[in-house]
Design a protein around this motif. Structure first.
Motif, PDB file in Angstrom:
ATOM      1  N   UNK A 190      13.552 100.204  -1.480  1.00 28.58           N
ATOM      2  CA  UNK A 190      14.315  99.767  -0.436  1.00 28.58           C
ATOM      3  C   UNK A 190      15.769  99.678  -0.794  1.00 28.58           C
ATOM      4  N   UNK A 191      16.645  99.282   0.138  1.00 26.43           N
ATOM      5  CA  UNK A 191      18.241  99.325   0.086  1.00 26.43           C
ATOM      6  C   UNK A 191      18.705  98.553  -1.024  1.00 26.43           C
ATOM      7  N   UNK A 192      18.535  97.208  -1.076  1.00 21.80           N
ATOM      8  CA  UNK A 192      19.105  96.216  -1.727  1.00 21.80           C
ATOM      9  C   UNK A 192      19.038  96.180  -3.125  1.00 21.80           C
ATOM     10  N   UNK A 193      17.641  96.700  -3.451  1.00 25.73           N
ATOM     11  CA  UNK A 193      17.644  97.163  -5.129  1.00 25.73           C
ATOM     12  C   UNK A 193      18.139  98.342  -5.305  1.00 25.73           C
ATOM     13  N   UNK A 194      18.267  99.422  -4.414  1.00 25.31           N
ATOM     14  CA  UNK A 194      18.680 100.594  -4.641  1.00 25.31           C
ATOM     15  C   UNK A 194      20.321 100.488  -4.971  1.00 25.31           C
ATOM     16  N   UNK A 195      20.933  99.763  -4.216  1.00 25.89           N
ATOM     17  CA  UNK A 195      22.363  99.811  -3.903  1.00 25.89           C
ATOM     18  C   UNK A 195      23.327  98.348  -4.487  1.00 25.89           C
ATOM     19  N   UNK A 196      22.818  97.376  -4.083  1.00 25.29           N
ATOM     20  CA  UNK A 196      23.626  96.425  -4.511  1.00 25.29           C
ATOM     21  C   UNK A 196      23.548  95.909  -6.093  1.00 25.29           C
ATOM     22  N   UNK A 197      24.714  95.510  -6.566  1.00 27.32           N
ATOM     23  CA  UNK A 197      24.719  95.394  -8.033  1.00 27.32           C
ATOM     24  C   UNK A 197      23.689  94.310  -8.642  1.00 27.32           C
ATOM     25  N   UNK A 198      23.629  93.411  -7.805  1.00 30.71           N
ATOM     26  CA  UNK A 198      22.667  92.359  -8.219  1.00 30.71           C
ATOM     27  C   UNK A 198      21.250  92.715  -7.882  1.00 30.71           C
ATOM     28  N   UNK A 199      20.952  93.767  -7.038  1.00 30.91           N
ATOM     29  CA  UNK A 199      19.665  94.406  -6.745  1.00 30.91           C
ATOM     30  C   UNK A 199      19.384  95.335  -8.014  1.00 30.91           C
ATOM     31  N   UNK A 200      20.325  96.007  -8.725  1.00 31.35           N
ATOM     32  CA  UNK A 200      20.215  96.812  -9.840  1.00 31.35           C
ATOM     33  C   UNK A 200      19.566  96.025 -10.706  1.00 31.35           C
ATOM     34  N   UNK A 201      19.970  94.804 -10.951  1.00 28.06           N
ATOM     35  CA  UNK A 201      19.543  93.875 -12.035  1.00 28.06           C
ATOM     36  C   UNK A 201      17.973  93.780 -11.849  1.00 28.06           C
ATOM     37  N   UNK A 202      17.628  93.467 -10.650  1.00 23.51           N
ATOM     38  CA  UNK A 202      16.164  93.333 -10.379  1.00 23.51           C
ATOM     39  C   UNK A 202      15.314  94.176 -10.633  1.00 23.51           C
ATOM     40  N   UNK A 203      15.777  95.621 -10.271  1.00 20.41           N
ATOM     41  CA  UNK A 203      15.152  96.662 -10.487  1.00 20.41           C
ATOM     42  C   UNK A 203      14.985  97.323 -11.489  1.00 20.41           C
ATOM     43  N   UNK A 204      15.894  97.186 -12.355  1.00 17.70           N
ATOM     44  CA  UNK A 204      15.823  97.398 -13.660  1.00 17.70           C
ATOM     45  C   UNK A 204      14.740  96.613 -14.507  1.00 17.70           C
ATOM     46  N   UNK A 205      14.883  95.363 -14.255  1.00 18.34           N
ATOM     47  CA  UNK A 205      13.937  94.310 -14.773  1.00 18.34           C
ATOM     48  C   UNK A 205      12.501  94.538 -14.364  1.00 18.34           C
ATOM     49  N   UNK A 206      12.361  95.150 -13.306  1.00 14.16           N
ATOM     50  CA  UNK A 206      10.912  95.234 -12.658  1.00 14.16           C
ATOM     51  C   UNK A 206      10.619  96.418 -13.310  1.00 14.16           C
ATOM     52  N   UNK A 207      11.469  97.511 -13.494  1.00 14.44           N
ATOM     53  CA  UNK A 207      10.805  98.763 -14.114  1.00 14.44           C
ATOM     54  C   UNK A 207      10.465  98.338 -15.758  1.00 14.44           C
ATOM     55  N   UNK A 208      11.225  97.657 -16.198  1.00  9.05           N
ATOM     56  CA  UNK A 208      10.837  97.260 -17.657  1.00  9.05           C
ATOM     57  C   UNK A 208       9.480  96.633 -17.469  1.00  9.05           C
ATOM     58  N   UNK A 209       9.199  95.859 -16.830  1.00  8.96           N
ATOM     59  CA  UNK A 209       7.792  94.890 -16.674  1.00  8.96           C
ATOM     60  C   UNK A 209       6.752  96.168 -16.400  1.00  8.96           C
ATOM     61  N   UNK A 210       7.114  96.921 -15.602  1.00 10.89           N
ATOM     62  CA  UNK A 210       5.913  98.228 -15.166  1.00 10.89           C
ATOM     63  C   UNK A 210       5.796  98.890 -16.496  1.00 10.89           C
ATOM     64  N   UNK A 211       6.972  99.153 -17.358  1.00 14.49           N
ATOM     65  CA  UNK A 211       6.793  99.843 -18.430  1.00 14.49           C
ATOM     66  C   UNK A 211       5.900  99.250 -19.301  1.00 14.49           C
ATOM     67  N   UNK A 212       6.001  98.035 -19.673  1.00 10.62           N
ATOM     68  CA  UNK A 212       5.126  97.441 -20.556  1.00 10.62           C
ATOM     69  C   UNK A 212       3.649  97.108 -20.213  1.00 10.62           C
ATOM     70  N   UNK A 213       3.527  97.214 -19.074  1.00 17.68           N
ATOM     71  CA  UNK A 213       2.147  97.302 -18.459  1.00 17.68           C
ATOM     72  C   UNK A 213       1.333  98.588 -18.342  1.00 17.68           C
ATOM     73  N   UNK A 214       2.312  99.853 -18.569  1.00 17.72           N
ATOM     74  CA  UNK A 214       1.647 101.102 -18.566  1.00 17.72           C
ATOM     75  C   UNK A 214       1.511 101.328 -17.170  1.00 17.72           C
ATOM     76  N   UNK A 215       2.100 100.763 -16.134  1.00 14.33           N
ATOM     77  CA  UNK A 215       1.782 101.243 -14.680  1.00 14.33           C
ATOM     78  C   UNK A 215       2.335 102.651 -14.440  1.00 14.33           C
TER      79      UNK A 215
END
Length: 437
Positions: A190-215
């Protein structure tokens, strides 16, 4: 007395004058002693509003007033379904009034209404009718509609930048247009995680959590467009239907089992609105995906934070999900969770729903303070030093509110994904990848 199953209206016997205990009463005074039908108001606008498809329930209101104390807008102004109904009884035209744009469709009024007066349906229908008549639309909202139509997102950004956030994630993020093939989860950013600077922080954090879990997941990258639920609630049903067609055409190209999104508004669209157009998907909010997997997370840090959590209206009240976010927060080592007075079913709205995300300028002219400002004050009063959220709208909204209320040095605003990532070691815990280089 009931006659034939129907209540018989009382018969009013009005005298030109009467003498009671030696006092002469005129007809005007005498009228107060009997039931009186209000005839000196123009109810045309009320009945016209009730004739709109989906707005019929406005006429069901019987003035009990239960909605008023739970309405977040009334806390900072004069609002609520009961007040709107009463004003409409006395000639008020909602379709041509600033009140039309103040409702955030948070759903708290519907939760307590004994007559089920449904502002979540009434307001979008009224807004759509107002725009069809050419009535004024707040300029900032009109700009969002134009940006969404042209670029497929509310921020008016190029589709080519949709996946730019992945470069700072430090872990591989599969973009399905570039790497096609089946995935278990389609991550609809969605838009705000894709484009907003603070959304980037959360999206990147979520990707790292997904990665650790092997999702096993992928994103749509430049092919993603907003799901459009907030635009629909703001009255642009035609724009929403156009987006539905475009989104479904894209989704049909890929194989996945479930859709996961961080956006409660997108979650609401896929879960309750898209099926009405014949498109049904198995959809999860990201906290619902992660909560059952929390025992698999490998913590590396304790977080010495006192945290309070803000329930998103469209995840909590609209869909009944209160536990998944709290399960994640309570699993983080060292973190202490404290609740605000208004939480869970009676959680206070951030002001971003129903198009309110883009109507702060309009709202400021008709309320004593923004809803987000009121909410951060409540968070600070809870004794917390971190306000945790799990809706992309809220980090930027609440951070702005902290600045305007001088709480920015006292209260941090963090997405739950960011808190999880920090306790897992963050970017330092992952090895560099080719995508991150």
């Amino acid at each position: 007395m009931p006659i034939g199953g129907h209540k018989q209206q009382p018969v009013v016997h009005e005298l030109e004058s009467a003498i009671v205990e030696g006092v002469e009463l005129t007809a005007d005074w005498n009228r107060q002693l009997e039931s009186r039908v209000i005839l000196d108001y123009d109810t045309t606008n009320l009945f016209a509003l009730a004739e709109l498809t989906d707005a019929e329930s406005i006429e069901w209101c019987y003035g009990c007033g239960k909605c008023v104390p739970v309405c977040p807008v009334d806390v900072v102004g004069e609002y609520g379904p009961r007040k709107i109904h009463r004003k409409a009884q006395t000639g008020f035209d909602l379709l041509n009034d600033p009140d039309l744009w103040l409702c955030t469709t948070c759903g708290n009024c519907l939760r307590v209404c004994p007559k089920e007066v449904d502002m979540i349906k009434i307001m979008p229908a009224a807004r759509e009718a107002a725009m069809a008549k050419g009535n004024p639309v707040p300029a900032e909202l009109q700009g969002v509609f134009e940006s969404t139509f042209k670029q497929g997102n509310a921020l008016g950004q190029s589709a080519r930048k949709r996946a730019a956030w992945t470069k700072g994630a430090g872990v591989p993020v599969r973009q399905l247009p570039k790497e096609p093939g089946p995935v278990e989860y389609l991550f609809y950013v969605e838009d705000y995680w894709s484009y907003h600077p603070r959304g980037h922080d959360a999206a990147q954090a979520c990707a790292r959590v997904f990665h650790q879990l092997g999702i096993d997941y992928g994103i749509l990258g430049h092919e993603e467009k907003t799901l459009g639920d907030s635009q629909r609630l703001a009255g642009e049903k035609g724009l929403f239907e156009m987006l539905v067609e475009q989104v479904v055409e894209t989704l049909d190209k890929y194989e996945f089992k479930q859709i996961v999104t961080p956006d409660p508004h997108g979650f609401n669209a896929l879960k309750t609105v898209y099926p009405k157009y014949g498109h049904t998907y198995d959809v999860l909010h990201y906290t619902q995906l992660l909560a059952p997997l929390v025992d698999q997370l490998k913590w590396t840090r304790e977080l010495d934070y006192t945290v309070t959590f803000h329930d998103p209206c469209y995840l909590g009240r609209h869909h009944g999900e209160y536990d998944a976010p709290r399960t994640l927060l309570m699993a983080i080592p060292g973190l202490k969770l404290t609740e605000m007075m208004r939480c869970r079913e009676n959680g206070y709205c951030c002001g971003g729903g129903g198009g309110g995300m883009w109507l702060d300028s309009h709202t400021q002219n008709h309320t004593t303070e923004r809803l987000s400002e009121r909410r951060v004050k409540e968070a600070a009063e809870s004794g917390a030093d971190v306000l945790a959220v799990c809706c992309p709208y809220e980090v930027s909204r609440f951070e702005d509110a902290c600045k305007s209320t001088n709480l920015d040095g006292q209260l941090r605003v963090m997405d739950i994904a960011e808190l999880l990532d920090e306790a897992l070691g963050g970017i330092d815990a992952v090895a560099p990848t080719e995508d991150a280089a």
